[in-house]
Design a protein around this motif. Structure first.
Motif, PDB file in Angstrom:
ATOM      1  N   ASP A  79       0.777  -1.277   0.179  1.00 45.28           N
ATOM      2  CA  ASP A  79       0.084   0.068   0.100  1.00 45.28           C
ATOM      3  C   ASP A  79       1.051   1.158   0.001  1.00 45.28           C
ATOM      4  OD1 ASP A  79      -2.716  -1.625   0.282  1.00 45.28           O
ATOM      5  OD2 ASP A  79      -2.568  -1.363   2.230  1.00 45.28           O
ATOM      6  N   ALA A  80       1.819   1.515   0.634  1.00 46.26           N
ATOM      7  CA  ALA A  80       2.643   2.224   1.097  1.00 46.26           C
ATOM      8  C   ALA A  80       3.165   2.622  -1.159  1.00 46.26           C
ATOM      9  CB  ALA A  80       3.536   2.618   1.826  1.00 46.26           C
ATOM     10  N   ALA A  81       3.927   1.760  -1.381  1.00 43.82           N
ATOM     11  CA  ALA A  81       4.323   1.940  -2.497  1.00 43.82           C
ATOM     12  C   ALA A  81       3.425   2.270  -3.825  1.00 43.82           C
ATOM     13  CB  ALA A  81       5.045  -0.198  -2.652  1.00 43.82           C
ATOM     14  N   GLY A  82       2.376   1.920  -3.502  1.00 44.09           N
ATOM     15  CA  GLY A  82       0.976   2.321  -4.645  1.00 44.09           C
ATOM     16  C   GLY A  82       1.286   0.768  -5.703  1.00 44.09           C
ATOM     17  N   ILE A  83       1.242   0.361  -4.972  1.00 40.49           N
ATOM     18  CA  ILE A  83       1.872  -1.496  -5.418  1.00 40.49           C
ATOM     19  C   ILE A  83      -0.106  -2.237  -5.558  1.00 40.49           C
ATOM     20  CG2 ILE A  83       2.394  -3.601  -5.815  1.00 40.49           C
ATOM     21  CD1 ILE A  83       4.956  -2.412  -5.617  1.00 40.49           C
ATOM     22  N   THR A  84      -0.598  -2.021  -6.193  1.00 39.15           N
ATOM     23  CA  THR A  84      -2.007  -2.817  -5.923  1.00 39.15           C
ATOM     24  C   THR A  84      -2.470  -4.166  -6.832  1.00 39.15           C
ATOM     25  OG1 THR A  84      -3.718  -0.578  -5.845  1.00 39.15           O
ATOM     26  CG2 THR A  84      -4.867  -2.886  -6.468  1.00 39.15           C
ATOM     27  N   VAL A  85      -2.001  -5.704  -5.772  1.00 38.53           N
ATOM     28  CA  VAL A  85      -2.423  -6.629  -7.277  1.00 38.53           C
ATOM     29  C   VAL A  85      -3.348  -7.470  -5.911  1.00 38.53           C
ATOM     30  CG1 VAL A  85      -0.604  -6.942  -7.281  1.00 38.53           C
ATOM     31  CG2 VAL A  85      -0.037  -7.514  -5.399  1.00 38.53           C
ATOM     32  N   GLY A  86      -4.138  -8.720  -6.819  1.00 38.80           N
ATOM     33  CA  GLY A  86      -5.291  -9.371  -6.135  1.00 38.80           C
ATOM     34  C   GLY A  86      -4.795 -10.191  -5.181  1.00 38.80           C
ATOM     35  N   ASP A  87      -5.440 -10.640  -4.254  1.00 36.96           N
ATOM     36  CA  ASP A  87      -4.802 -11.687  -3.371  1.00 36.96           C
ATOM     37  C   ASP A  87      -4.354 -12.905  -3.195  1.00 36.96           C
ATOM     38  OD1 ASP A  87      -6.577 -10.094  -1.141  1.00 36.96           O
ATOM     39  OD2 ASP A  87      -8.828 -10.973  -0.883  1.00 36.96           O
ATOM     40  N   THR A  88      -4.389 -13.782  -4.874  1.00 36.57           N
ATOM     41  CA  THR A  88      -3.538 -14.676  -5.028  1.00 36.57           C
ATOM     42  C   THR A  88      -2.105 -14.134  -4.579  1.00 36.57           C
ATOM     43  OG1 THR A  88      -5.624 -15.642  -5.576  1.00 36.57           O
ATOM     44  CG2 THR A  88      -3.506 -16.169  -6.610  1.00 36.57           C
ATOM     45  N   GLU A  89      -1.945 -13.482  -6.052  1.00 28.67           N
ATOM     46  CA  GLU A  89      -0.815 -12.737  -5.792  1.00 28.67           C
ATOM     47  C   GLU A  89      -0.122 -12.148  -4.523  1.00 28.67           C
ATOM     48  OE1 GLU A  89       2.532 -12.563  -8.289  1.00 28.67           O
ATOM     49  OE2 GLU A  89       0.546 -12.346  -8.768  1.00 28.67           O
ATOM     50  N   ILE A  90      -0.399 -11.585  -3.055  1.00 29.65           N
ATOM     51  CA  ILE A  90       0.190 -11.561  -2.487  1.00 29.65           C
ATOM     52  C   ILE A  90      -0.083 -12.775  -1.821  1.00 29.65           C
ATOM     53  CG2 ILE A  90      -1.008 -10.233   0.125  1.00 29.65           C
ATOM     54  CD1 ILE A  90      -1.947  -7.993  -2.050  1.00 29.65           C
ATOM     55  N   ASP A  91      -0.629 -12.902  -1.583  1.00 28.62           N
ATOM     56  CA  ASP A  91      -0.947 -14.931  -1.250  1.00 28.62           C
ATOM     57  C   ASP A  91       0.417 -15.665  -1.095  1.00 28.62           C
ATOM     58  OD1 ASP A  91      -2.891 -14.403   0.868  1.00 28.62           O
ATOM     59  OD2 ASP A  91      -3.873 -15.696  -0.645  1.00 28.62           O
ATOM     60  N   ASP A  92       0.745 -15.418  -2.426  1.00 32.30           N
ATOM     61  CA  ASP A  92       2.098 -16.173  -3.085  1.00 32.30           C
ATOM     62  C   ASP A  92       2.493 -15.551  -3.143  1.00 32.30           C
ATOM     63  OD1 ASP A  92       3.151 -18.183  -5.200  1.00 32.30           O
ATOM     64  OD2 ASP A  92       3.640 -16.356  -6.017  1.00 32.30           O
ATOM     65  N   LEU A  93       2.520 -13.717  -2.905  1.00 30.60           N
ATOM     66  CA  LEU A  93       4.310 -13.515  -2.895  1.00 30.60           C
ATOM     67  C   LEU A  93       4.617 -13.550  -0.923  1.00 30.60           C
ATOM     68  CD1 LEU A  93       6.403 -11.832  -2.852  1.00 30.60           C
ATOM     69  CD2 LEU A  93       4.846  -9.820  -2.475  1.00 30.60           C
ATOM     70  N   ASN A  94       3.707 -13.841  -0.443  1.00 30.69           N
ATOM     71  CA  ASN A  94       3.944 -13.615   1.432  1.00 30.69           C
ATOM     72  C   ASN A  94       4.587 -15.250   1.566  1.00 30.69           C
ATOM     73  OD1 ASN A  94       3.508 -12.997   3.757  1.00 30.69           O
ATOM     74  ND2 ASN A  94       2.107 -14.941   4.789  1.00 30.69           N
ATOM     75  N   ARG A  95       4.181 -16.793   0.552  1.00 33.38           N
ATOM     76  CA  ARG A  95       4.790 -17.060   0.699  1.00 33.38           C
ATOM     77  C   ARG A  95       6.515 -17.389   0.485  1.00 33.38           C
ATOM     78  NH1 ARG A  95       1.684 -22.650   1.856  1.00 33.38           N
ATOM     79  NH2 ARG A  95       2.913 -23.178   0.890  1.00 33.38           N
ATOM     80  N   ALA A  96       6.979 -16.248  -0.183  1.00 34.16           N
ATOM     81  CA  ALA A  96       8.237 -16.791  -0.277  1.00 34.16           C
ATOM     82  C   ALA A  96       8.840 -17.081   0.800  1.00 34.16           C
ATOM     83  CB  ALA A  96       8.819 -14.982  -0.699  1.00 34.16           C
ATOM     84  N   TRP A  97       8.562 -16.747   1.961  1.00 36.47           N
ATOM     85  CA  TRP A  97       9.375 -16.874   3.446  1.00 36.47           C
ATOM     86  C   TRP A  97       9.580 -18.733   3.519  1.00 36.47           C
ATOM     87  CZ3 TRP A  97      11.646 -13.377   5.652  1.00 36.47           C
ATOM     88  CH2 TRP A  97      11.324 -12.423   5.832  1.00 36.47           C
ATOM     89  N   HIS A  98       8.610 -19.443   2.983  1.00 37.71           N
ATOM     90  CA  HIS A  98       7.712 -20.791   2.443  1.00 37.71           C
ATOM     91  C   HIS A  98       9.179 -21.119   1.258  1.00 37.71           C
ATOM     92  CE1 HIS A  98       4.107 -21.496   4.118  1.00 37.71           C
ATOM     93  NE2 HIS A  98       4.544 -20.468   4.256  1.00 37.71           N
ATOM     94  N   ARG A  99      10.214 -20.496   0.770  1.00 35.58           N
ATOM     95  CA  ARG A  99      10.467 -20.662  -0.064  1.00 35.58           C
ATOM     96  C   ARG A  99      12.271 -20.054   0.439  1.00 35.58           C
ATOM     97  NH1 ARG A  99       5.877 -19.630  -3.210  1.00 35.58           N
ATOM     98  NH2 ARG A  99       6.787 -17.535  -3.578  1.00 35.58           N
ATOM     99  N   LEU A 100      12.264 -20.161   1.508  1.00 30.46           N
ATOM    100  CA  LEU A 100      13.825 -19.202   1.482  1.00 30.46           C
ATOM    101  C   LEU A 100      15.141 -20.632   1.073  1.00 30.46           C
ATOM    102  CD1 LEU A 100      13.414 -17.530   4.445  1.00 30.46           C
ATOM    103  CD2 LEU A 100      12.949 -17.082   1.956  1.00 30.46           C
ATOM    104  N   ASP A 101      16.139 -20.450   0.694  1.00 30.98           N
ATOM    105  CA  ASP A 101      16.975 -20.947   0.688  1.00 30.98           C
ATOM    106  C   ASP A 101      18.540 -21.419   1.059  1.00 30.98           C
ATOM    107  OD1 ASP A 101      15.882 -21.352  -2.052  1.00 30.98           O
ATOM    108  OD2 ASP A 101      17.511 -19.757  -3.406  1.00 30.98           O
TER     109      ASP A 101
END
Length: 233
Positions: A79-101
């Motif tokens: 929101d602070a960056a003015g980036i608007t995407v759907g919930d599915t995209e947010i959920d996938d990005l949030n799962r980046a923490w599940h995919r750490l190397d």
């Protein structure tokens, strides 16, 4: 030391969260046609971690999984960056923490330590996050323990003592392994043995952390193989 089990902090100690999250954010930007200073975004995302947990620890929020705390902070930053995407995209990005190397020494070092000790996570990440991460990174845990099980985030003593109780070892027979002195000090105060592993690149190449005094913790190591060597594994 009569150590029988090793409990590992995960973010920064076992896995390189920063580089992994920056890579995921970069792919997110390309996919959605948006740009930002993704390194700063990753740092700001991580910076919301402790304040959000403290709101749970103080009772301001009810018990809330780390996944949900991460998502709340992510939405604020988008929101602070003015980036608007759907919930599915947010959920996938949030799962980046599940995919750490993992750090380069992590998998082989853990395999070596596992030959002598029971090895487990003891992370503020929720169980599903840690399990998915282990699958992604090939981390050979004997079991996956989380603050979620104890409903207490580290550095609450219940997390450290609860881990020892579940593993059926005395606190002094359990060593917390971490790259963060504050985590280790809290574990030490709860009666655990402590092993510091230096991860100089956790915060990026320009923010090298200071190294604690060599005698502050039971073991101070350069990586997991050095830890194994000092523990006789």
């Amino acid at each position: 030391m009569a150590v029988r089990a090793l409990a590992f902090d995960v973010f920064g100690t076992v896995v390189d969260w920063r580089s992994s999250v920056i890579a995921e954010l970069t792919e997110f930007g390309i996919r959605n046609g948006v740009s930002a200073d993704w390194a700063r975004f990753a740092d700001d995302w991580r910076a919301g971690y402790v304040p959000a947990m403290n709101r749970v620890r103080t009772g301001e929020l009810p018990w809330t999984r780390l996944d949900d705390l991460h998502r709340g902070r992510l939405v604020e930053l988008l929101d602070a960056a003015g980036i608007t995407v759907g919930d599915t995209e947010i959920d996938d990005l949030n799962r980046a923490w599940h995919r750490l190397d993992p750090w380069p020494d992590a998998v082989t070092g853990l395999q070596r330590l596992k030959q002598r000790f029971l090895i487990t996570t003891l992370s503020n990440g929720n169980v599903s996050l840690l399990t998915n991460m282990a699958k992604h990174a090939g981390l050979p845990w004997d079991c996956v323990l989380s603050a979620e099980i104890f409903r207490h985030y580290k550095p609450d003593p219940q997390a450290y003592l609860g881990c020892a109780e579940i593993l059926d070892v005395a606190p002094g027979e359990l060593m917390l392994v971490a790259a963060h002195p504050s985590d280790l000090r809290a574990a030490r105060d709860a009666g655990l043995a402590t092993g510091f592993v230096f991860r100089p690149l956790e915060q990026g190449p320009n923010r090298r952390p200071s190294r604690p005094d060599a005698d502050e913790f039971d073991i101070t190591a350069d990586d997991f193989h050095d830890l194994a060597e000092q523990l006789g594994a």
